[in-house]
Design an enzyme around this catalytic site. Sequence first.
Site, short mmCIF file in Angstrom:
data_model
loop_
_atom_site.label_atom_id
_atom_site.label_comp_id
_atom_site.label_asym_id
_atom_site.label_seq_id
_atom_site.Cartn_x
_atom_site.Cartn_y
_atom_site.Cartn_z
N LYS A 1 0.84 -1.21 0.00
CA LYS A 1 0.00 0.00 0.00
C LYS A 1 0.87 1.25 0.00
O LYS A 1 0.60 2.21 -0.73
CB LYS A 1 -0.95 -0.03 1.21
CG LYS A 1 -2.03 -1.09 1.08
CD LYS A 1 -2.77 -1.38 2.38
CE LYS A 1 -3.75 -2.54 2.18
NZ LYS A 1 -4.44 -2.95 3.42
N GLN B 1 -4.01 -1.58 9.84
CA GLN B 1 -4.01 -2.90 9.21
C GLN B 1 -4.59 -3.94 10.17
O GLN B 1 -4.14 -4.06 11.31
CB GLN B 1 -2.58 -3.27 8.81
CG GLN B 1 -2.47 -4.59 8.05
CD GLN B 1 -3.14 -4.55 6.68
OE1 GLN B 1 -3.03 -3.57 5.94
NE2 GLN B 1 -3.86 -5.61 6.35
N ASP C 1 -10.83 3.15 4.65
CA ASP C 1 -11.29 1.76 4.49
C ASP C 1 -12.82 1.71 4.40
O ASP C 1 -13.39 0.72 3.92
CB ASP C 1 -10.85 0.91 5.69
CG ASP C 1 -9.53 0.17 5.43
OD1 ASP C 1 -9.25 -0.12 4.25
OD2 ASP C 1 -8.82 -0.14 6.40
#
Length: 297
Positions: free
Chosen positions: A52, A96, A119
């Site tokens: 990412k 994460q 997200d």
Amino acid sequence: MTRIIDGNEVGNRIRNELEGRVDTLEQQGVTPGLATVLMSDDGASETYVSMKQQACDEIGIESYHHEIDPDTSSDVLMDRIDALNENPGVHGILVQMPVPDHVDEQAVLERIDPMKDVDGFHPENVGRLVAGNPRFKPCTPHGVQKLLAATDVETEGKDVIVVGRSDIVGKPMMNLLIQKAPMGNATVTVCHSRTTDLAEKTKNADVVIAAAGVPELVDGTMLSEDTVVVDVGVSRVDADNERGYEIVGDVEFESAKQKASAITPVPGGVGPLTIAMLLYNTVKAAGLQTGVDVTLP
Ligand code: NAD
């Protein structure tokens, strides 16, 4: 001829579009910023985070990485999130998952400023999606929509089977597909671990989206001719090769390919889109927080 849907190609096209939006932001003095937070020693999580970060670097998004010792208390993580929420140079925050067992995952998701929740997992953003007014669409299901659109698969009026009901893939996938919106308007059935006779459901589908995390759960015998198959699954299975394992999806590719009109491979299908849509949400977040118009398709 079965079409193999190339996720790298579609993902690259989206990244190129985003690069233009990053330029627009830069011209207004804004460098979009994404903070990644890792509280884990897990090798796969480390790999995901570094992929990412690299993707950010490639299109001019500044990435700020924070590692937190998984043995420390959850307060350390919460304090870090608070600081990132306050930092005007950080437009998106990604913690994460999974976090260690002693950390309340839901509390973490709720701590992130909903305007920086790239997200799309904060309850406010989930609620907006369900209400038909999404702010940040969750990256993987949004990526699946982009793949279908790029393959000229119209979802309107189609019968779609989603296999899996998780909060990060299955449920938001359903919510996106039933929206009265482009790449929505589908009739969606969500199957899960308690579904009886999955094959009977998949056989009657125009589109099957498999996100169960069960290697090769769906095979060609479970599909009708001309089904579109999207494989979200990523599992490591033991293999007789140098690495000792291989990556497989939720679909048994070779037999499914015989029936499908179009199918995504694993790897190289949905994965590249998940990352592209994270960049998309970060650019969108930067635009929303600074008032710069980065209208995105
Ligand atoms: P999860 O474990 O949270 O959810 C799996 C879901 O599948 C559950 O709702 C469960 O009810 C259902 N399920 C399990 N066994 C089933 C069965 N036999 N029949 C029908 N349904 C069944 O997983 P997740 O986070 O939603 O991820 C699903 C898969 O997608 C995993 O392999 C994951 O690694 C992968 N994934 C890939 C990407 C990507 O970018 N490619 C992104 C996210 C997740």
